[in-house]
Motif scaffolding. Structure first.
Motif, mmCIF file in Angstrom:
data_model
loop_
_atom_site.group_PDB
_atom_site.id
_atom_site.type_symbol
_atom_site.label_atom_id
_atom_site.label_comp_id
_atom_site.label_asym_id
_atom_site.label_seq_id
_atom_site.Cartn_x
_atom_site.Cartn_y
_atom_site.Cartn_z
ATOM 1 N N PRO A 265 3.396 4.864 -7.869
ATOM 2 C CA PRO A 265 2.163 4.316 -8.452
ATOM 3 C C PRO A 265 2.368 3.575 -9.762
ATOM 4 O O PRO A 265 1.549 2.719 -10.125
ATOM 5 C CB PRO A 265 1.283 5.567 -8.646
ATOM 6 C CG PRO A 265 2.236 6.733 -8.627
ATOM 7 C CD PRO A 265 3.351 6.335 -7.725
ATOM 8 N N PRO B 184 4.964 11.561 -6.678
ATOM 9 C CA PRO B 184 3.948 11.209 -5.677
ATOM 10 C C PRO B 184 3.987 12.080 -4.429
ATOM 11 O O PRO B 184 3.074 12.017 -3.608
ATOM 12 C CB PRO B 184 4.284 9.748 -5.341
ATOM 13 C CG PRO B 184 5.725 9.592 -5.693
ATOM 14 C CD PRO B 184 5.959 10.489 -6.861
ATOM 15 N N ARG C 41 2.277 1.796 -3.473
ATOM 16 C CA ARG C 41 1.281 2.345 -4.406
ATOM 17 C C ARG C 41 1.182 3.856 -4.264
ATOM 18 O O ARG C 41 0.934 4.565 -5.241
ATOM 19 C CB ARG C 41 -0.102 1.723 -4.157
ATOM 20 C CG ARG C 41 -0.255 0.277 -4.522
ATOM 21 C CD ARG C 41 0.034 -0.026 -5.973
ATOM 22 N NE ARG C 41 1.456 -0.268 -6.193
ATOM 23 C CZ ARG C 41 2.080 -0.130 -7.333
ATOM 24 N NH1 ARG C 41 1.444 0.293 -8.392
ATOM 25 N NH2 ARG C 41 3.353 -0.377 -7.451
ATOM 26 N N ARG C 42 1.366 4.337 -3.029
ATOM 27 C CA ARG C 42 1.302 5.785 -2.813
ATOM 28 C C ARG C 42 2.553 6.486 -3.340
ATOM 29 O O ARG C 42 2.463 7.559 -3.924
ATOM 30 C CB ARG C 42 1.127 6.103 -1.327
ATOM 31 C CG ARG C 42 -0.204 5.681 -0.737
ATOM 32 C CD ARG C 42 -0.432 6.320 0.625
ATOM 33 N NE ARG C 42 0.620 5.994 1.575
ATOM 34 C CZ ARG C 42 0.594 4.933 2.379
ATOM 35 N NH1 ARG C 42 -0.426 4.087 2.326
ATOM 36 N NH2 ARG C 42 1.582 4.704 3.232
ATOM 37 N N THR C 43 3.729 5.885 -3.099
ATOM 38 C CA THR C 43 4.978 6.554 -3.448
ATOM 39 C C THR C 43 5.451 6.255 -4.865
ATOM 40 O O THR C 43 6.137 7.069 -5.473
ATOM 41 C CB THR C 43 6.098 6.159 -2.466
ATOM 42 O OG1 THR C 43 6.311 4.737 -2.526
ATOM 43 C CG2 THR C 43 5.729 6.548 -1.045
ATOM 44 N N HIS D 174 0.836 -1.212 0.000
ATOM 45 C CA HIS D 174 0.000 0.000 0.000
ATOM 46 C C HIS D 174 0.870 1.262 0.000
ATOM 47 O O HIS D 174 0.551 2.245 -0.694
ATOM 48 C CB HIS D 174 -0.922 -0.006 1.220
ATOM 49 C CG HIS D 174 -1.971 -1.076 1.177
ATOM 50 N ND1 HIS D 174 -2.571 -1.488 0.010
ATOM 51 C CD2 HIS D 174 -2.520 -1.846 2.177
ATOM 52 C CE1 HIS D 174 -3.460 -2.439 0.273
ATOM 53 N NE2 HIS D 174 -3.433 -2.678 1.577
ATOM 54 N N ARG D 175 1.973 1.222 0.741
ATOM 55 C CA ARG D 175 2.861 2.403 0.748
ATOM 56 C C ARG D 175 3.527 2.578 -0.608
ATOM 57 O O ARG D 175 3.679 3.712 -1.100
ATOM 58 C CB ARG D 175 3.910 2.249 1.854
ATOM 59 C CG ARG D 175 4.825 3.464 1.972
ATOM 60 C CD ARG D 175 5.731 3.367 3.182
ATOM 61 N NE ARG D 175 6.780 4.388 3.137
ATOM 62 C CZ ARG D 175 7.761 4.491 4.020
ATOM 63 N NH1 ARG D 175 7.826 3.653 5.048
ATOM 64 N NH2 ARG D 175 8.675 5.431 3.905
#
Length: 465
Positions: free
Chosen positions: A78, A194, A74-76, A71-72
């Motif tokens: 993508p 990001p 995907r944020r940093t 999940h991290r």
């Protein structure tokens, strides 16, 4: 199985040392550079020193779980494909991972052929996405990109580089003359990545007195020194969650270089006079008008800090190398500062702008336009409206310094046979590090503070492996 057509970097996140070693060997024999790490925390420690094309991620990790790591990421990152490795065959786990943005998943025990096929597809898809983004950028009809203006080939190439590096966490070193727009490039890297919603904090190291550099970077507690009447957060703390731009980083004192290196390695520090350890999540972009490799050779800049900062180097071209971008910029400045309708440029001014070498780059051009707007008449900027220095340089035929357009400032340290290239300086630094470490590459990685794959790639490049 044949190796991939193009090189790629794969980060393998696996806590089992035997499986990590075996999987690394499989992937390396298939042709990829592999950065093996044992945890999610270690993954985010190496991301500032490498630009991966794929991550193979074990879900059953200690500390930060595999799902939290995904999940991290995907944020940093993508756009970065993540291949999940899992011994958990529960459908709900697989569905959660795929819905969380995983590219694909592989059950354990791993099948070597299936692993290579999935990783190859992920790397190729990532490369194709980057190529498409580059083609879209190259074919765009606009002259503006992320706050920068230019249609010259060198600026188009710079825009593509920014687009490539912005989506990563890798540390960037910008090289270019004063006034060329290095801070604009740094801000574009921030804005296109990001971290765009986080803070962008800039510090011109040359503008801070040596005695105040530590307090400016790391902050101080109340009473830490005379005049410290309250606690103050430093630039590192202010940039938490975003990007810290260190302009003219070569001007930092030797002691601050050592402290900066330690903070870049550990991502934590103490305020002056404080006992609390402060951890920060930031991206570093550094810049200098000096050639840092030459500064290293001259003993004025730490070699290990140079390697930590110069993970991805970009050259910001001088204005004289940008062709008719000078006219685009001049007309933009006329529109910004000149009201409606903006004044026009006389033909003689256009010719002079194209001929002048602009030693002060974009900053000099903007100052010249602003000066001309104060004195011009009838909505037309004439030669006599320009600063005397520019007119005199044109009349004397000495429009700026005499180096070739695009030559980097201070290029090359002097060797016995003349200036050394950046490649030769880098090769020498690696040879010296290998000698210091008795050929132990793991120790070279630790001392230089750069990723394992980066070191191996450079050793291969210079025939040292």
């Amino acid at each position: 199985m044949a190796a991939p057509d193009t090189d790629g970097v794969v980060i393998l996140v696996e806590d089992d040392p035997d499986l990590r070693l075996l999987t690394t060997r499989w992937l390396e024999k298939a042709g990829w550079d592999v950065e093996p790490v044992e945890s999610g925390e270690a993954l985010f420690d190496v991301l500032p020193t490498t630009i991966p094309d794929c991550v193979c991620l074990d879900l059953g990790l200690p500390g930060m779980s595999g799902m939290e790591t995904l999940h991290r990421l995907r944020r940093t990152h993508p756009r970065l494909p993540v291949v999940i490795l899992t011994a958990d065959r529960e459908v709900d786990t697989v569905v959660e991972a795929m819905q969380g943005g995983a590219y694909d998943y592989l059950p354990k025990p791993l099948d070597r052929t299936r692993l290579e096929t999935v990783v190859r597809n992920a790397v190729e898809r990532h490369g194709m996405a980057l190529k498409i983004a580059g083609l879209e950028q190259a074919s765009t009809t606009t002259d503006e990109y992320a706050g920068m203006l230019g249609r010259s080939p060198v600026m188009r190439a710079l825009f593509r580089q920014v687009d490539r590096v912005a989506s990563s966490e890798v540390t960037v070193l910008l090289r270019g003359e004063s006034g060329a727009g290095k801070e604009l490039v740094a801000r574009a890297i921030h804005d296109q990545g990001p971290r765009a919603r986080g803070p962008f904090v800039a510090l011109n190291c040359a503008a801070v007195a040596e005695t105040l550099q530590e307090a400016e970077l790391f902050g101080h507690e109340k009473g830490a020194f005379t005049g410290a009447d309250r606690r103050r957060a430093g630039r590192f703390e202010q940039a938490d969650g975003g990007t810290l731009f260190l302009d003219e980083v070569a001007e930092l004192s030797a002691s601050l270089q050592a402290k900066l290196l330690r903070v870049l390695q550990e991502r934590s520090f103490h305020r002056i006079g404080g006992a609390e350890e402060i951890r920060v999540d930031i991206r570093i972009v550094a810049a200098s008008h000096r050639d840092l490799a030459s500064e290293v050779a001259a003993g004025r800049f730490r070699e290990d800090l140079f390697f930590r900062l110069a993970v991805f180097e970009m050259d910001v071209p001088p204005l004289r190398a940008r062709g008719d971008d000078v006219l685009l910029l001049a007309r933009r400045f006329l529109a910004q500062h000149g009201g409606e309708p903006p004044p026009r440029l006389d033909d003689a001014v256009v010719a002079l702008f194209r001929r002048h070498r602009w030693p002060g780059n974009v900053r000099e051009l903007e100052n010249a336009v602003q000066r001309a707007l104060v004195v011009c008449r009838d909505g037309l900027v004439r030669l006599e409206d320009l600063p005397p220095r520019i007119r005199e340089a044109a009349a004397a035929g000495t429009d700026g310094p005499g180096e070739e357009p695009g030559a980097p400032a201070g290029a090359g340290a002097e060797g016995a046979g003349g200036p050394l290239s950046m490649e030769e300086l880098e090769r020498r630094a690696l040879v010296e590090a290998l000698e210091r470490c008795d050929g132990n590459v793991a120790e070279v990685v630790r001392q230089l503070g750069i990723g394992r794959t980066t070191v191996y790639r450079k050793l291969k490049k210079y025939g040292l492996r």
